[in-house]
Design an enzyme around this catalytic site. Structure first.
Site, PDB file in Angstrom:
ATOM      1  CG  ASP A  95      74.794  32.100  79.334  1.00  0.00           C
ATOM      2  OD1 ASP A  95      74.220  30.990  79.269  1.00  0.00           O
ATOM      3  OD2 ASP A  95      74.197  33.177  79.158  1.00  0.00           O
ATOM      4  CB  ALA A  96      78.457  26.763  77.957  1.00  0.00           C
ATOM      5  CE  LYS A  97      71.064  30.400  77.446  1.00  0.00           C
ATOM      6  NZ  LYS A  97      72.129  31.411  77.595  1.00  0.00           N
ATOM      7  NE  ARG A  98      79.128  23.693  75.185  1.00  0.00           N
ATOM      8  CZ  ARG A  98      79.272  24.845  74.524  1.00  0.00           C
ATOM      9  NH1 ARG A  98      78.202  25.574  74.258  1.00  0.00           N
ATOM     10  NH2 ARG A  98      80.453  25.260  74.125  1.00  0.00           N
TER      11      ARG A  98
END
EC number: 4.1.1.23
Length: 276
Positions: A95-98
């Site tokens: 869950d990095a939301k890059r």
């Protein structure tokens, strides 16, 4: 990797049930578990979660920010957590939301979806709000390596509504445009493009043609319930629905057996609701 993401995802949820268990080692939770807010506390927390959740959850979602907060030592813990959960048979969704453009997005892609990276996971979350096609490097690598990219569509935070529900000249909401673009990406059946749609409210999206996974965060602490899932996602293919719970499960710690039992109970509630 011998199997594509769609096949591995189906196998995981058919065997273990539809739940994405989050690993969110924020400071308040470390303290609630009686752990120091330090790299040592982070490692002990992550090791307990890996031991408890890795063998039972279909998908495990470590929240990258809470590891990054401890710098390189925290990222080393994250590397071990990703490897440990995958070794236990779970798929890992980082869950990095890059989200960026060009060579920068390609670098993010190498970090999270390339076999050569110690942070490599089965999937990663990404923000498409620089344009869905700005994430093209990630989709292309995910296609090639049998992984997936989960793009934010209709999130549960109130601040997202102004942008995500805005209507375009074509009469569709921005969130619906993202869902439609993801569906087009999935036309080959590989399920490369998942979407993130919060489970805490009616979302107003047409998800019927997505042909890919729907991460639905919000079970437990954010107020969503398993019983409400069939109504909130009435038009979605339930085989692709992946409800997520983080604090709702993690509050059962620090005992690993209690943590695993809480995860198994949540899985049972989700499966009962979606099969009724």
């Amino acid at each position: 990797m011998s199997a594509g993401f769609a096949e591995r995802y189906r196998r995981a949820v058919d065997t273990r049930g539809r739940l994405c268990a989050g690993i969110d080692p924020h400071a308040a939770l470390l303290e609630a578990w009686g752990l120091p807010v330090s790299v040592d506390g982070l490692r002990r927390f992550a090791e307990t979660c890996t031991e408890a959740l890795g063998p039972v959850a279909a998908v495990i979602k470590p929240q990258v920010a809470f590891f990054e907060a401890f710098g390189s030592a925290g990222l080393a813990v994250l590397e071990d957590t990703i490897a440990g959960c995958r070794d236990a048979g779970a798929l890992v969704l980082a869950d990095a939301k890059r989200g960026d453009i060009g060579s920068t997005m390609a670098a993010y892609t190498r970090a999270w979806l390339d076999d050569a990276s110690p942070l490599c996971a089965d999937a990663v979350t990404a923000s498409p709000y620089l344009g869905f096609e700005s994430l093209r490097p990630a989709y292309d690598v995910a296609h090639r390596t049998g992984r997936a990219v989960f793009v934010l569509a209709r999130t549960s935070n109130p601040e997202g509504a102004q942008l995500q529900t805005a209507t375009t000249g074509a009469g569709r909401s921005v969130a619906q445009m993202i869902v439609d673009a993801a569906a087009a990406e999935n036309a080959d059946g590989a399920a490369t493009a998942g979407v993130v749609v919060g489970a805490t409210r009616e979302h107003g999206l047409d998800l019927a043609a997505l042909n890919g996974p729907i991460l639905a965060p919000g079970l437990g602490a954010q107020g969503a319930t398993a019983d409400a899932l069939p109504a909130v996602f009435a038009d979605a293919d339930p085989r692709w629905l992946l409800p997520a719970s983080s604090r709702g499960v993690l509050r059962a710690g620090p005992d690993a057996a209690a943590l695993r039992a809480a995860c198994e109970q949540t899985i049972a509630e989700v499966e009962s609701a979606l099969q009724s």
